[in-house]
Write a protein that holds these residues in place. Structure first.
Motif, PDB file in Angstrom:
ATOM      1  N   VAL A 312       0.817  -1.209   0.000  1.00  0.00           N
ATOM      2  CA  VAL A 312       0.000   0.000   0.000  1.00  0.00           C
ATOM      3  C   VAL A 312       0.853   1.261   0.000  1.00  0.00           C
ATOM      4  N   GLU A 313       1.834   1.332   0.875  1.00  0.00           N
ATOM      5  CA  GLU A 313       2.668   2.530   0.952  1.00  0.00           C
ATOM      6  C   GLU A 313       3.454   2.750  -0.323  1.00  0.00           C
ATOM      7  N   GLU A 314       3.887   1.687  -0.953  1.00  0.00           N
ATOM      8  CA  GLU A 314       4.612   1.794  -2.220  1.00  0.00           C
ATOM      9  C   GLU A 314       3.735   2.443  -3.298  1.00  0.00           C
ATOM     10  N   PHE A 315       2.466   2.049  -3.365  1.00  0.00           N
ATOM     11  CA  PHE A 315       1.556   2.634  -4.357  1.00  0.00           C
ATOM     12  C   PHE A 315       1.274   4.099  -4.034  1.00  0.00           C
ATOM     13  N   HIS A 316       1.083   4.419  -2.756  1.00  0.00           N
ATOM     14  CA  HIS A 316       0.887   5.821  -2.369  1.00  0.00           C
ATOM     15  C   HIS A 316       2.090   6.662  -2.789  1.00  0.00           C
ATOM     16  N   ALA A 317       3.291   6.146  -2.546  1.00  0.00           N
ATOM     17  CA  ALA A 317       4.514   6.886  -2.887  1.00  0.00           C
ATOM     18  C   ALA A 317       4.659   7.056  -4.393  1.00  0.00           C
ATOM     19  N   HIS A 318       4.298   6.023  -5.144  1.00  0.00           N
ATOM     20  CA  HIS A 318       4.387   6.092  -6.603  1.00  0.00           C
ATOM     21  C   HIS A 318       3.537   7.244  -7.150  1.00  0.00           C
ATOM     22  N   PHE A 319       2.307   7.336  -6.682  1.00  0.00           N
ATOM     23  CA  PHE A 319       1.422   8.392  -7.171  1.00  0.00           C
ATOM     24  C   PHE A 319       1.810   9.759  -6.626  1.00  0.00           C
ATOM     25  N   ALA A 320       2.324   9.807  -5.411  1.00  0.00           N
ATOM     26  CA  ALA A 320       2.741  11.084  -4.819  1.00  0.00           C
ATOM     27  C   ALA A 320       3.859  11.721  -5.620  1.00  0.00           C
ATOM     28  N   PHE A 327      -6.282   7.400  -2.264  1.00  0.00           N
ATOM     29  CA  PHE A 327      -6.936   7.181  -0.977  1.00  0.00           C
ATOM     30  C   PHE A 327      -7.035   5.693  -0.667  1.00  0.00           C
ATOM     31  N   THR A 328      -6.756   5.333   0.571  1.00  0.00           N
ATOM     32  CA  THR A 328      -7.017   3.973   1.037  1.00  0.00           C
ATOM     33  C   THR A 328      -8.471   3.935   1.475  1.00  0.00           C
TER      34      THR A 328
END
Length: 333
Positions: A312-320, A327-328
């Motif tokens: 999850v954090e990896e995907f958030h970081a990718h888009f950031a 959003f989760t």
């Protein structure tokens, strides 16, 4: 009295019943080359001898009654992009790269200028995502369509390797739902929107309404459907991306349930993101119940990713990194 999709003339339960009957007829035509059943966002057809096990993925759709609202408000210039973007998203969530598109334009009385505007919009949508517009049909049908009325639909075809098809088979209990923002209602819910704002259109009031950002309501409600191909292309081979859903008619839950195996369910946190102002205005003006909003509209989430919990954090970081906040919004249970 609260407004509903049914009172605006669209019955989602009736649509579901019709689709079941159509699916039965369609299944009777399937050969061994049809590699997935009906119910996903696209149809899959394997070509004999195709290199690397490539499978064709196709989808057909329209823009719905957004056509009527756009014509009423003098904003038809984005309808072609609406159609192309919607179609790309439908095969994207199957894992497919879009390759070509065909359009269908139908008029009560053919107006070359209108056809030209629609064709230019279709071409813009295609060119922006490397899709070839290779043909289509333009029909003039007086008596079927009233003069001044028109409709458009289209078919997209793409390809995906057989071992990279997203069909829900990789989804597991404990996977997390990530939501990516929509640009507005996209191409769904416009019969209800038209009913809700009808009096404001007739009085001319709607043209004076602005959102808190200063954006005119008219521009916001006609904003073209967002396409997610550019954001998602590099992630399609990520092993932690288990499935995706394109949030169209039926809302977040019904569309995401299409990629769940039997025995799995969704647990959605509706407080994980704020309902965008455009939707809040529609809900307030029409006294639309929360449940109805969630079934008719995307409510600000246009694409859902189902990913492994530990990524999850990896995907958030990718888009950031590209300035996108995701959003989760829930999990698979």
């Amino acid at each position: 009295m609260s407004s509903t999709y049914a009172t605006s003339g669209v019955n989602l339960d009736r649509a579901s019943a019709a689709k079941k009957l159509i699916a039965q007829a369609a299944k009777s035509t399937h050969t061994a080359n049809v590699v997935r059943g009906i119910g996903l966002f696209g149809g899959f057809y394997a070509l004999d001898g195709a290199p690397d096990g490539q499978v064709l993925v196709a989808s057909t759709d329209g823009v719905g009654t957004k056509v009527l609202l756009a014509a009423q408000l003098g904003g038809i210039g984005g309808l072609g992009e609406d159609l192309v973007h919607h179609s790309i998203n439908d095969i994207l969530v199957c894992g497919a790269k879009p390759i070509f598109f065909l359009d269908y334009l139908a008029f009560g009385k053919l107006e070359p200028e209108v056809a030209g505007v629609l064709a230019e919009s279709l071409a813009r949508g295609c060119k922006a995502h490397g899709v070839a517009l290779i043909g289509g049909e333009t029909a003039e049908m007086p008596g079927l369509y009233a003069e001044g009325h028109f409709d458009l639909a289209g078919t997209i075809v793409g390809t995906v390797r057989r071992d990279r098809i997203f069909d829900g088979s990789r989804v597991q209990r404990g996977d997390v739902l990530l939501g990516i923002s929509s640009s507005g209602p996209h191409t769904n819910g416009y019969s209800l929107i038209r009913k809700v704002i009808e009096s404001r259109i007739e009085s001319g009031e709607i043209r004076a309404v602005k959102l808190s950002s200063g954006t005119p309501f008219v521009d916001a409600v006609l904003t073209p459907h967002r396409c997610y191909w550019n954001e998602m292309e590099s992630l399609l081979a990520h092993p932690s991306l288990h499935a995706m859903s394109h949030i169209t008619g039926g809302g977040l839950v019904e569309n995401t349930e299409r990629v769940l195996r039997e025995g799995l369910e969704l647990e959605v946190d509706w407080n994980a993101w704020e309902l965008p102002e455009l939707f809040r205005r529609i809900q307030e003006w029409g006294s639309v119940e929360d449940e109805e909003m969630r079934r008719v509209f995307n409510c600000g989430i246009g694409l859902v990713l189902i990913v492994a919990k530990d990524s999850v954090e990896e995907f958030h970081a990718h888009f950031a990194r590209s300035g996108e906040k995701i959003f989760t919004i829930g999990r698979v249970v």
